[in-house]
Design an enzyme around this catalytic site. Structure first.
Site, PDB file in Angstrom:
ATOM      1  CB  CYS A  15      -0.932   0.011   1.214  1.00 25.76           C
ATOM      2  SG  CYS A  15      -0.067   0.203   2.777  1.00 25.76           S
TER       3      CYS A  15
ATOM      4  CB  CYS B 137       4.403  -0.365   1.808  1.00 23.89           C
ATOM      5  SG  CYS B 137       3.207  -1.443   2.595  1.00 23.89           S
TER       6      CYS B 137
ATOM      7  CB  CYS C   6      49.799 -11.620 -10.692  1.00 22.40           C
ATOM      8  SG  CYS C   6      49.525  -9.946 -11.333  1.00 22.40           S
TER       9      CYS C   6
ATOM     10  CB  CYS D 248      45.216  -9.920 -13.238  1.00 18.47           C
ATOM     11  SG  CYS D 248      46.802  -9.894 -14.095  1.00 18.47           S
TER      12      CYS D 248
ATOM     13  CG  ASP E 254      12.254  26.881 -34.193  1.00 22.67           C
ATOM     14  OD1 ASP E 254      12.455  28.093 -34.273  1.00 22.67           O
ATOM     15  OD2 ASP E 254      12.945  26.022 -34.774  1.00 22.67           O
TER      16      ASP E 254
ATOM     17  CG  ASP F 150      14.331  20.976 -35.149  1.00 21.17           C
ATOM     18  OD1 ASP F 150      14.371  22.205 -34.931  1.00 21.17           O
ATOM     19  OD2 ASP F 150      14.609  20.465 -36.249  1.00 21.17           O
TER      20      ASP F 150
ATOM     21  CG  ASP G  62      14.694  25.211 -31.256  1.00 20.63           C
ATOM     22  OD1 ASP G  62      14.592  26.441 -31.387  1.00 20.63           O
ATOM     23  OD2 ASP G  62      14.511  24.409 -32.178  1.00 20.63           O
TER      24      ASP G  62
END
Length: 834
Positions: free
Chosen positions: A13, A16, A81, A84, A504, A703, A707
């Protein structure tokens, strides 16, 4: 600051989710936390120097809920080793979404615990490869597991199992209790066979199995929430059923402790309540799963394998093993596995699942292809340019998930009510018990217990918690199917509030590909020489208008010359030296700035502007040499889209750098209400502010790079999906295709979603406001009506299911305008920007 996304199991709910949110917010170093009940996901922004992801997961666990994590192991080659293994471990541990990583040098294996919301096994393997080591894959490859989906499906299976068990024991208990009330002779027969005490003991056994078997799922979170001082739905169920069960146990085994006339058992009530609530929770879980179907569909677009060319061999590899630079072969009818650039071949690709446009797009060498789209006719090879979480489809899925997980402003009211709801219900239940004990008829204790339990059980904070996020989930998912991406859930609310749509002009209303329409040379100048000089300068500018002039010069077969001293003046024009001559090209305001007398050509320029064309002037060595006119063709869909926006009662404004006469001509042709002309690139923010000062909320559509500030300034910014990355990052809503008909579709969906949320909130509030008093017994004095706790449990379960089912109606939303743009050139698509 870093941000992580964590799946959270066990929330039932709104209390929670709010408790998890408060617990996370209290952790030192956490800047903000948001927990969504519908998506069962927490988003936390924190300072990694002050708190670790592990500590945040522990905080979720301590609050009584389970964080969703996953673990993957794989072989690592090339380690020689301990350095690494340590290096790989550090790299993995620093990867976003990794909780902890362990690399064993002896077994040459890496084991990683991670957040599946943030990183995939394939990405973890790639980290190891990028560190300079190899990764061993199991034969046949490993498919990426959707751990969160598995967790949700596991929860549904668990609910079903508990429900079947509860029903198996509650059904005979109900029959044992209810049938004798209907058939009095049956009661006599039963008491003769078993005795009344024997019936009580049988009921005790049946009820105990339900109470501490399936009912156990309410105890752990219920007790945890009480311990944290934040009771939730589990607490209400736990207290209500425990009261009925506990009272019945006393009546069965210690009846002498109860007042005379009050020895009754309510085992059937506690068992039936748990069973009915499990029915509601099971149906709710199934319905909630359906709300995320849009995400599942998007994930379903991903190809599982790719045919990769390596060492002159064709290999069928799992999608996770494709790396940047791989050459991938795609045959007819196959899904494109990752994003890339076509190297050879030719085909048409169905991109409708990404853009909403049904007509396949032509693809040849150099064209971009998008993972998840479907190759139709030809075969081609392409180079992988984006893989894993960097692909367009992965970005779209991430955007939709983030929008679904965010909270719109309308949810604030529900959150405020929920924060005090359960404590208030417990107070009402206590008051109900006290009033019935003091003023109720005999046996007062029985009436008090039954009505107090009914109050606890009927209260439904779940419906209030689910009212908003379920609608947001379905609404944003439906939008994605229509090619509209809401980057934030709040944009759904903001968009339907907008009164002005500001667009635009270039690239939004128009195709963004100007064409040269008129070229008038002054006396004393040679036409081809002037065109050659102007086009040479414009080639360097890379401006769309310049491209139109260059194309015209190329069509005339002219050779373009070298340019020196080039300079661009944004919003005004350009200049440069060609063959020792100073060439300047620009708008009338550029000529005014240079102090040039244009009166001789003003009439010609005015006529061109009245035709909706943009007039430009050319100077050679300071003398007027030519008047040029360019026109940017209007997109085919623009008139219909603007007509629909007007039908929705919106005012349409156009923002453009064109001179006023040109702008007014275009606006008159399209029926635009307001024109803001001669706006320089850096003046679009002021143009939006000017519209906002008129008192209405403004949605801005653009776009381009310039803009971006205006998109951020507007109350809601809409970016064209074929636009630039910067514009899209600044926008709240993305139209995946360049079709403006997506705007009325997005607005209509926004309105439908907000109406759906309001319906859900109204139901959630009115349900509790009306039925809690009924459960408390307010109808008993005038009508003698009491609400059985069993009916209360059924009503509570129905309430949540109603809210989720109502939200699912949005899946049937019909877009008011069909998007069906004509095929675009391969160079025109730029979906990777999404």
């Amino acid at each position: 600051m870093e941000t992580i996304h964590v799946g959270v199991q066990g929330m039932t709910c709104a209390n929670c989710s709010m408790r998890v949110e408060r617990t996370l917010t209290k952790q030192g170093g956490v800047e903000g936390a948001s927990v969504n009940l519908a998506t069962e996901r927490a988003t936390v922004t924190f300072d990694p120097g002050l708190v670790t992801p592990q500590k945040l997961l522990e905080a979720i666990d301590k609050s009584g809920y389970t964080p969703v994590t996953a673990e993957v192991g794989f072989g690592v080659t090339g380690m020689t080793c301990a350095n690494c293994s340590s290096r790989i471990e550090r790299k993995l541990s620093r990867t976003e979404g990794v909780i902890d990583a362990s690399v064993n040098l002896a077994t040459e294996r890496a084991t990683v615990r991670y957040l599946p919301e943030m990183v995939s096994p394939g990405q973890l393997r790639q980290v190891v490869r990028d560190t300079g080591y190899g990764v061993l894959e199991p034969e046949g490859g490993v498919e990426q597991l959707d751990s969160e989906r598995e967790a949700r499906e596991g929860e549904i299976r668990s609910l079903k199992r508990d429900l079947v068990l509860a029903a198996a024991f509650a059904a005979p208990l109900l029959l044992l209790t209810m049938l004798p009330m209907v058939i009095p002779a049956l009661e006599s027969a039963l008491t003769e066979v078993l005795s009344r005490q024997g019936l009580y003991l049988l009921a005790f056994v049946l009820a105990s199995v339900v109470q501490f078997g399936p009912g156990r799922r309410f105890y752990r979170p219920g007790i945890a929430s009480l311990r944290h001082g934040s009771p939730d739905m589990n607490s209400l169920v736990m207290i209500g059923t425990s009261a009925a069960y506990g009272y019945s146990v006393v009546a069965t085994f210690l009846p002498s402790l109860l007042p005379a006339g009050t020895v009754h058992v309510y085992f059937e009530a506690s068992a039936a309540i748990i069973t009915l609530i499990l029915v509601g929770k099971y149906l709710e879980a199934i319905a909630k799963g359906r709300t995320s179907e849009a995400i599942k569909k998007l994930m379903g677009l991903q190809a599982k394998t790719a045919r990769v060319l390596r060492d002159a061999q064709e290999l069928d590899l799992p999608i996770e093993q494709v790396v940047l630079g791989d050459t991938v072969l795609v045959r007819p009818g196959e899904k494109i596995p990752v994003d890339g650039e076509v190297l050879s071949g030719f085909s048409y690709v169905d991109e409708s699942m990404i853009t909403g446009e049904p007509i396949p797009v032509q693809k040849d060498v150099g064209a971009e292809v998008v993972g998840g789209t479907v190759n139709k006719t030809g075969a081609f090879h392409f180079k992988a340019t984006k893989v894993g979480a960097d692909t367009v489809l992965a970005h779209i899925i991430k955007m939709v998930e983030e929008a679904q997980g965010s909270k719109p402003r309308i949810q604030a009211l529900a959150d405020r009510v929920v924060s005090v709801f359960v404590p208030s219900v417990m107070a009402i239940a206590t008051l109900t018990f006290a009033v019935w004990m003091i003023f109720g008829p005999s046996p007062a204790l029985t009436f008090a217990l039954v009505n107090a339990v009914a109050v606890l059980i009927i209260a439904c904070p779940c419906a209030m918690g689910l009212a908003t996020p379920t609608s947001i989930m379905v609404g944003t998912g439906k939008a994605a199917e229509l090619g509209v991406l809401f980057r934030k859930g709040d944009a759904l609310q903001s968009l339907q509030e907008a009164g002005v749509i500001a667009l635009d002009k270039t690239g939004t209303l128009t195709k963004g590909r100007p064409e040269l329409t008129d070229f008038r040379v002054e006396q004393g100048f040679d036409r081809l020489e002037v065109l050659q000089l102007i086009a040479s300068v414009e080639r360097v500018s890379e401006h769309p208008v310049g491209e139109a002039i260059v194309e015209h010069a190329n069509a005339e077969g002219l050779e373009l010359l070298e340019v020196s001293g080039f300079e661009a003046v944004p919003g005004f024009g350009v200049e440069g030296r060609v063959a020792g001559r100073l060439v300047r090209i620009g708008a009338d305001r550029y000529m005014t700035r240079l102090g040039v007398d244009n009166r001789a050509v003003e009439a010609v320029a005015g006529r061109l502007a009245d035709e909706g064309k943009t007039p430009l002037y050319a100077l050679i060595d300071g003398k007027p040499a030519a008047v040029i006119a360019v026109a940017d063709p209007i997109k085919d869909a623009t008139p219909a889209a603007l007509e629909k926006l007007h039908a929705l009662g919106l005012r349409v404004a156009m923002i453009t750098g064109d001179n006023r006469r040109t702008a007014e001509a275009i606006a008159g042709r399209l029926g635009i209400d307001e024109v803001l002309a001669e706006v320089l690139p850096d003046g679009k923010v002021d143009a939006v502010k000017e519209l906002q000062r008129e008192g209405q909320k403004v949605a801005f559509v653009g776009d381009g790079i310039n803009d971006a500030p205006a998109l951020a300034q507007a109350d809601v910014g809409l970016a064209i999906g074929t636009g630039t990355d910067i514009a899209i990052e600044s926008a709240d809503v993305i139209l995946m295709s360049g079709d403006l008909r997506g705007i009325p579709n997005a607005i209509a969906l926004s309105k439908s979603t907000l109406n759906n949320i309001k319906q859900n909130l109204f139901w959630a509030f009115i349900y509790n406001v009306l039925l809690i008093p009924v459960a408390a017994g307010v109808l008993y004095p005038p009508f003698g009506i009491l609400l059985s706790p069993i009916l209360a449990a059924a009503a509570m379960g129905f309430s949540s299911v109603f809210v989720v089912s109502n939200a699912l109606r949005l899946r049937g939303f019909e877009a008011p305008m069909k998007v069906s743009a004509p095929p675009r050139e391969p160079s025109e698509i730029s979906l990777a920007t999404a």
